[in-house]
Write a protein that holds these residues in place. Structure first.
Motif, short mmCIF file in Angstrom:
data_model
loop_
_atom_site.label_atom_id
_atom_site.label_comp_id
_atom_site.label_asym_id
_atom_site.label_seq_id
_atom_site.Cartn_x
_atom_site.Cartn_y
_atom_site.Cartn_z
N ARG A 1 0.83 -1.21 0.00
CA ARG A 1 0.00 0.00 0.00
C ARG A 1 0.87 1.26 0.00
O ARG A 1 0.57 2.23 -0.69
N SER A 2 1.93 1.27 0.78
CA SER A 2 2.82 2.43 0.84
C SER A 2 3.51 2.69 -0.49
O SER A 2 3.58 3.82 -0.96
N ILE A 3 4.00 1.63 -1.11
CA ILE A 3 4.67 1.77 -2.41
C ILE A 3 3.71 2.31 -3.45
O ILE A 3 4.03 3.23 -4.21
N ASP A 4 2.52 1.75 -3.50
CA ASP A 4 1.52 2.18 -4.48
C ASP A 4 1.10 3.63 -4.24
O ASP A 4 0.92 4.39 -5.19
N ALA A 5 0.96 4.03 -2.97
CA ALA A 5 0.57 5.40 -2.64
C ALA A 5 1.63 6.41 -3.07
O ALA A 5 1.33 7.57 -3.35
N GLN A 6 2.88 5.96 -3.13
CA GLN A 6 3.98 6.84 -3.55
C GLN A 6 4.18 6.84 -5.06
O GLN A 6 5.08 7.49 -5.57
N GLY A 7 3.36 6.08 -5.78
CA GLY A 7 3.49 6.01 -7.23
C GLY A 7 4.72 5.24 -7.67
O GLY A 7 5.29 5.53 -8.72
N LEU A 8 5.15 4.27 -6.88
CA LEU A 8 6.36 3.52 -7.17
C LEU A 8 6.07 2.05 -7.44
O LEU A 8 6.84 1.17 -7.05
N ALA A 9 4.97 1.78 -8.12
CA ALA A 9 4.54 0.40 -8.37
C ALA A 9 5.62 -0.42 -9.08
O ALA A 9 5.70 -1.63 -8.90
N HIS A 10 6.49 0.24 -9.85
CA HIS A 10 7.55 -0.49 -10.57
C HIS A 10 8.56 -1.12 -9.61
O HIS A 10 9.30 -2.02 -10.00
N LEU A 11 8.59 -0.68 -8.36
CA LEU A 11 9.50 -1.24 -7.36
C LEU A 11 8.85 -2.30 -6.47
O LEU A 11 9.54 -2.99 -5.73
N ARG A 12 7.55 -2.41 -6.54
CA ARG A 12 6.79 -3.22 -5.60
C ARG A 12 7.34 -4.64 -5.45
O ARG A 12 7.65 -5.07 -4.34
N ASP A 13 7.46 -5.38 -6.54
CA ASP A 13 7.86 -6.78 -6.44
C ASP A 13 9.26 -6.96 -5.86
O ASP A 13 9.49 -7.84 -5.05
N ARG A 14 10.19 -6.09 -6.28
CA ARG A 14 11.57 -6.22 -5.76
C ARG A 14 11.63 -5.92 -4.27
O ARG A 14 12.27 -6.65 -3.51
N LEU A 15 10.99 -4.84 -3.83
CA LEU A 15 11.01 -4.49 -2.41
C LEU A 15 10.31 -5.56 -1.57
O LEU A 15 10.81 -5.95 -0.51
N LEU A 16 9.17 -6.05 -2.04
CA LEU A 16 8.45 -7.09 -1.30
C LEU A 16 9.28 -8.36 -1.19
O LEU A 16 9.35 -8.97 -0.12
N LEU A 17 9.93 -8.75 -2.27
CA LEU A 17 10.73 -9.97 -2.26
C LEU A 17 11.91 -9.85 -1.30
O LEU A 17 12.17 -10.74 -0.49
N VAL A 18 12.62 -8.73 -1.37
CA VAL A 18 13.79 -8.55 -0.51
C VAL A 18 13.38 -8.50 0.96
O VAL A 18 13.97 -9.17 1.81
N LEU A 19 12.35 -7.73 1.28
CA LEU A 19 11.89 -7.66 2.66
C LEU A 19 11.43 -9.03 3.15
O LEU A 19 11.79 -9.46 4.25
N ASP A 20 10.66 -9.73 2.34
CA ASP A 20 10.14 -11.03 2.74
C ASP A 20 11.27 -12.05 2.98
O ASP A 20 11.26 -12.77 3.97
N GLU A 21 12.25 -12.09 2.08
CA GLU A 21 13.38 -13.02 2.24
C GLU A 21 14.17 -12.71 3.50
O GLU A 21 14.49 -13.61 4.28
N MET A 22 14.48 -11.43 3.71
CA MET A 22 15.29 -11.06 4.87
C MET A 22 14.53 -11.30 6.18
O MET A 22 15.10 -11.84 7.14
N ALA A 23 13.27 -10.91 6.22
CA ALA A 23 12.49 -11.06 7.45
C ALA A 23 12.23 -12.54 7.76
O ALA A 23 12.33 -12.96 8.92
N SER A 24 11.90 -13.33 6.75
CA SER A 24 11.64 -14.75 7.02
C SER A 24 12.91 -15.46 7.47
O SER A 24 12.87 -16.32 8.36
N ASN A 25 14.07 -15.10 6.89
CA ASN A 25 15.34 -15.66 7.37
C ASN A 25 15.57 -15.33 8.84
O ASN A 25 15.95 -16.20 9.64
N ALA A 26 15.35 -14.07 9.19
CA ALA A 26 15.57 -13.66 10.58
C ALA A 26 14.61 -14.37 11.53
O ALA A 26 15.01 -14.82 12.60
N LEU A 27 13.37 -14.50 11.13
CA LEU A 27 12.38 -15.15 11.99
C LEU A 27 12.65 -16.64 12.13
O LEU A 27 12.44 -17.21 13.20
N ARG A 28 13.13 -17.28 11.08
CA ARG A 28 13.37 -18.72 11.13
C ARG A 28 14.70 -19.09 11.77
O ARG A 28 14.84 -20.12 12.41
N HIS A 29 15.71 -18.23 11.56
CA HIS A 29 17.07 -18.60 11.96
C HIS A 29 17.74 -17.63 12.92
O HIS A 29 18.77 -17.97 13.49
N GLY A 30 17.18 -16.43 13.08
CA GLY A 30 17.89 -15.37 13.78
C GLY A 30 17.84 -15.38 15.28
O GLY A 30 18.78 -14.97 15.94
#
Length: 141
Positions: free
Chosen positions: A41-70
């Motif tokens: 929602r934040s990305i879309d509100a800023q008019g940055l939809a072209h970044l959505r998939d990359r930012l979501l993927l990076v955040l999801d990978e990093m956060a899930s790694n931390a939650l599973r292994h950190g």
């Protein structure tokens, strides 16, 4: 505690200064859909939809790694650096550097750090106090 030694292929480095953005405290991977929705929602509100998939993927990978292994508390953020976004995730496992998988069957996972490195213009990790922070910079273009 000072800066820790680098993991294989993932440099020890401080991130660039960043400001304005979203932050989350996480305790379980079941919280990630809510976090992804807020970021989307934040990305879309800023008019940055072209970044959505990359930012979501990076955040999801990093956060899930931390939650599973950190271990310990996990904090995640996506903030601006001027011409890019800084994605940073901290956890309590200060003794284990982020280590990309090597010679592993892709079906066993472990390729997220490689993917993050490919999508980012800079990435690294550091230990400060009782927290390890893994970060990546994604350009806004």
């Amino acid at each position: 505690m000072g800066r820790a030694a680098a993991g294989a292929g993932w440099p020890t480095a401080s991130p660039p200064p960043a400001w304005d953005g979203l932050r989350w405290r996480l305790s379980d991977v079941t919280e990630l859909p809510r976090v992804r929705d807020e970021l989307r929602r934040s990305i879309d509100a800023q008019g940055l939809a072209h970044l959505r998939d990359r930012l979501l993927l990076v955040l999801d990978e990093m956060a899930s790694n931390a939650l599973r292994h950190g271990g310990g508390r996990v904090e995640a953020s996506v903030r601006r650096t001027g011409d890019a976004f800084l994605v940073a995730v901290s956890d309590g496992d200060t003794g284990t550097p982020p280590t990309p998988a090597v010679d592993r069957d892709p079906s066993q996972g472990g390729l997220g750090l490689h993917l993050i490195a490919e999508l980012s213009t800079a990435h690294g990790w550091y230990v400060e106090g009782d927290a390890k922070t893994v970060w990546a910079v994604l350009p806004r273009h």
